[in-house]
Design an enzyme around this catalytic site. Structure first.
Site, short mmCIF file in Angstrom:
data_model
loop_
_atom_site.label_atom_id
_atom_site.label_comp_id
_atom_site.label_asym_id
_atom_site.label_seq_id
_atom_site.Cartn_x
_atom_site.Cartn_y
_atom_site.Cartn_z
N ARG A 35 0.84 -1.20 0.00
CA ARG A 35 0.00 0.00 0.00
C ARG A 35 0.88 1.26 0.00
O ARG A 35 0.55 2.25 -0.65
CB ARG A 35 -0.98 -0.02 1.17
CG ARG A 35 -2.03 -1.12 0.97
CD ARG A 35 -3.18 -1.02 1.92
NE ARG A 35 -4.01 0.15 1.69
CZ ARG A 35 -4.88 0.28 0.70
NH1 ARG A 35 -5.03 -0.68 -0.20
NH2 ARG A 35 -5.60 1.38 0.60
N THR A 80 -5.00 6.48 -2.85
CA THR A 80 -5.97 6.21 -3.93
C THR A 80 -6.05 7.38 -4.89
O THR A 80 -6.03 7.20 -6.10
CB THR A 80 -7.35 5.90 -3.33
OG1 THR A 80 -7.23 4.77 -2.47
CG2 THR A 80 -8.37 5.60 -4.42
N ARG A 137 1.18 5.24 -8.00
CA ARG A 137 0.06 6.09 -8.40
C ARG A 137 0.49 7.52 -8.69
O ARG A 137 0.01 8.13 -9.64
CB ARG A 137 -1.03 6.04 -7.33
CG ARG A 137 -1.75 4.70 -7.33
CD ARG A 137 -2.72 4.60 -6.20
NE ARG A 137 -3.55 3.40 -6.31
CZ ARG A 137 -4.21 2.87 -5.30
NH1 ARG A 137 -4.16 3.44 -4.11
NH2 ARG A 137 -4.94 1.79 -5.48
N ASN A 195 -5.93 4.64 -11.65
CA ASN A 195 -4.75 4.84 -10.82
C ASN A 195 -3.81 3.64 -10.84
O ASN A 195 -3.05 3.41 -9.92
CB ASN A 195 -5.15 5.22 -9.39
CG ASN A 195 -5.97 4.14 -8.70
OD1 ASN A 195 -6.16 3.05 -9.21
ND2 ASN A 195 -6.45 4.47 -7.50
N HIS A 201 -4.36 -1.83 -7.80
CA HIS A 201 -5.23 -2.09 -6.64
C HIS A 201 -4.44 -2.96 -5.69
O HIS A 201 -3.66 -3.81 -6.10
CB HIS A 201 -6.49 -2.84 -7.07
CG HIS A 201 -7.23 -3.46 -5.92
ND1 HIS A 201 -8.23 -2.80 -5.24
CD2 HIS A 201 -7.09 -4.68 -5.30
CE1 HIS A 201 -8.69 -3.58 -4.27
NE2 HIS A 201 -8.01 -4.72 -4.29
#
Length: 139
Positions: free
Chosen positions: A85, A91, A102, A112, A115
């Site tokens: 992450r 996000t 991203r 983006n 996931h």
């Protein structure tokens, strides 16, 4: 060892970013223990994102995720969820840290590029959604 799911979204596949995402995963020390390219049907995308069914972006998200091929991967490593992450970035790519996937490659909030699972329970569901135990090459 923790596991998480990674998806290179249709925009990342279309723009030829699979190799760059894999390079960054490997540089981070995350081990890819399963990987395949699929083209989700609308029903598969709706099932995968069912938790967001009542959200205003559900329709556009599931349409986008079923618009072209994606690459799904199972990643393994210490703190794999948090590490991936962090590597992905926020996000909203405008809020993502410099040097994240991203921030470097996203063109809009939905497109983006990647996931990633957000918690161990989510990761278990998401991995099982795309892979059976025979497809995962873990220890």
């Amino acid at each position: 060892m923790e596991r998480t799911l990674s998806i290179v979204k249709p925009d990342g596949v279309e723009r030829g970013l699979i190799g760059e995402v894999v390079r960054r995963l490997e540089k981070e020390g995350l081990k890819i223990i399963a990987m395949k390219m699929i083209h989700m049907t609308r029903a598969q995308a709706e099932g995968f994102y069912a938790v967001h069914r009542e959200r205003p972006f559900f329709e556009s998200l599931t349409t986008f995720m079923s618009s072209g091929p994606v690459v799904v991967m199972v990643l393994e490593g210490e703190d794999a969820i948090l590490r991936y992450r962090t590597l992905m970035g926020a996000t909203n790519y405008k809020d993502a840290a410099e040097g994240t996937i991203r921030r470097d490659f996203a063109t809009e909030i939905e497109r983006n590029v990647v996931h990633g699972s957000d918690a161990p329970d989510t990761a278990a569901f998401e991995i099982g959604y795309f892979f059976n135990s025979f497809e995962i090459m873990g220890r």
